[in-house]
Scaffold this motif. Structure first.
Motif, short mmCIF file in Angstrom:
data_model
loop_
_atom_site.label_atom_id
_atom_site.label_comp_id
_atom_site.label_asym_id
_atom_site.label_seq_id
_atom_site.Cartn_x
_atom_site.Cartn_y
_atom_site.Cartn_z
N VAL A 140 0.85 -1.20 0.00
CA VAL A 140 0.00 0.00 0.00
C VAL A 140 0.88 1.24 0.00
CG1 VAL A 140 -1.68 1.32 1.33
CG2 VAL A 140 -1.85 -1.15 1.24
N ARG A 141 0.50 2.21 -0.80
CA ARG A 141 1.16 3.51 -0.76
C ARG A 141 0.08 4.51 -0.32
NH1 ARG A 141 2.59 7.37 -5.57
NH2 ARG A 141 3.70 8.96 -4.41
N GLN A 142 0.33 5.16 0.80
CA GLN A 142 -0.66 6.08 1.35
C GLN A 142 -0.09 7.48 1.35
OE1 GLN A 142 -2.12 4.96 5.17
NE2 GLN A 142 -3.52 6.69 5.31
N GLU A 143 -0.85 8.45 0.82
CA GLU A 143 -0.44 9.85 0.83
C GLU A 143 -1.50 10.67 1.55
OE1 GLU A 143 0.38 11.46 -2.96
OE2 GLU A 143 1.83 9.92 -3.49
N THR A 144 -1.03 11.63 2.32
CA THR A 144 -1.94 12.54 3.02
C THR A 144 -1.56 13.96 2.64
OG1 THR A 144 -2.06 11.00 4.87
CG2 THR A 144 -2.79 13.25 5.28
N THR A 145 -2.52 14.73 2.24
CA THR A 145 -2.28 16.14 1.88
C THR A 145 -3.12 17.01 2.80
OG1 THR A 145 -1.96 15.51 -0.42
CG2 THR A 145 -2.39 17.83 0.03
N ASN A 146 -2.46 17.98 3.40
CA ASN A 146 -3.15 18.94 4.27
C ASN A 146 -3.17 20.29 3.58
OD1 ASN A 146 -3.43 17.08 6.39
ND2 ASN A 146 -1.33 17.49 7.05
N LEU A 147 -4.31 20.93 3.59
CA LEU A 147 -4.45 22.26 3.00
C LEU A 147 -4.84 23.21 4.13
CD1 LEU A 147 -4.78 24.31 0.69
CD2 LEU A 147 -7.12 23.47 0.44
N SER A 148 -4.04 24.24 4.32
CA SER A 148 -4.33 25.24 5.33
C SER A 148 -4.55 26.57 4.63
CB SER A 148 -3.16 25.33 6.32
OG SER A 148 -3.40 26.35 7.24
N GLY A 153 -6.79 40.71 6.51
CA GLY A 153 -6.76 42.06 5.97
C GLY A 153 -8.11 42.57 5.54
N MET A 154 -8.19 43.91 5.40
CA MET A 154 -9.43 44.52 4.95
C MET A 154 -9.69 44.17 3.50
SD MET A 154 -10.86 48.44 5.18
CE MET A 154 -9.38 48.99 5.89
N ILE A 155 -8.64 44.21 2.70
CA ILE A 155 -8.73 43.70 1.33
C ILE A 155 -8.25 42.26 1.42
CG2 ILE A 155 -7.90 43.95 -1.01
CD1 ILE A 155 -7.45 46.91 -0.39
N ALA A 156 -9.16 41.34 1.14
CA ALA A 156 -8.90 39.92 1.43
C ALA A 156 -7.66 39.41 0.71
CB ALA A 156 -10.10 39.09 1.03
N ARG A 157 -6.78 38.84 1.50
CA ARG A 157 -5.56 38.21 0.95
C ARG A 157 -5.53 36.79 1.52
NH1 ARG A 157 0.52 39.68 2.59
NH2 ARG A 157 1.51 38.03 1.40
N THR A 158 -5.59 35.82 0.66
CA THR A 158 -5.65 34.43 1.09
C THR A 158 -4.32 33.76 0.83
OG1 THR A 158 -7.98 34.36 0.54
CG2 THR A 158 -6.87 32.24 0.83
#
Length: 165
Positions: A140-148, A153-158
């Motif tokens: 088995v090859r298992q991969e885990t990806t986390n997205l944060s 800010g007042m002008i949205a910056r993601t």
């Protein structure tokens, strides 16, 4: 002055009665109940804000909590007043006994509220905690990806941060 001018000639009996009735109706006519000022309201003014009578504006959650506290205080007051009346009629008006009898319902309400709150927290903790068991019978090859993702800010910056194993 001519005789056809109403101000110059005297009124007849019928005209005098009609005019008297008209004046009486004008005198006893009810005043208007409201008045709207037609002048435009200024965009801003130099008068300081004045506190208004009644409850201050607050959020719906704060309003609900306030109403709950008022309801609880009324319930505790009635129960405590009943306990006080019973103790007074029995002749057992010891101040310590009276204080315990009056504080009992309040303590019971507070304890029940605390119990319900802790049960709600426990239920929320149990529903978010999950255990995963994986059983494999081969390679088995298992991969885990986390997205944060954070947005600031007042002008949205993601900012997206990717992490994987």
């Amino acid at each position: 002055m001519s005789l056809h001018d109403p101000a110059a000639r005297p009124l007849t009996e019928a005209e005098a009665d009609a005019r008297a009735q008209e004046l009486i109706h004008e005198a006893y006519r009810p005043a208007p109940l409201s008045y709207r000022d037609p002048s435009p309201t200024p965009a801003y003014g130099d008068a300081p804000p004045v506190s208004q009578p009644g409850r201050p504006p607050m959020s719906q959650r704060a309003t609900d909590a306030s109403a709950l506290m008022l309801t609880g205080s009324v319930a505790a007051l009635s129960v405590s007043g009943g306990v006080s009346l019973v103790l007074y009629t029995l002749g057992q008006v010891d101040p310590v006994t009276l204080a315990i009898g009056a504080a009992g319902p309040v303590a019971l309400v507070l304890a029940a509220g605390s119990l319900l709150k802790s049960l709600g927290r426990a239920k929320a903790d149990m529903s978010t905690t999950t255990t995963h068991h994986h059983h494999y019978a081969g390679p088995v090859r298992q991969e885990t990806t986390n997205l944060s993702s954070t947005t600031k800010g007042m002008i949205a910056r993601t900012n997206n941060t990717f992490g994987g194993r």
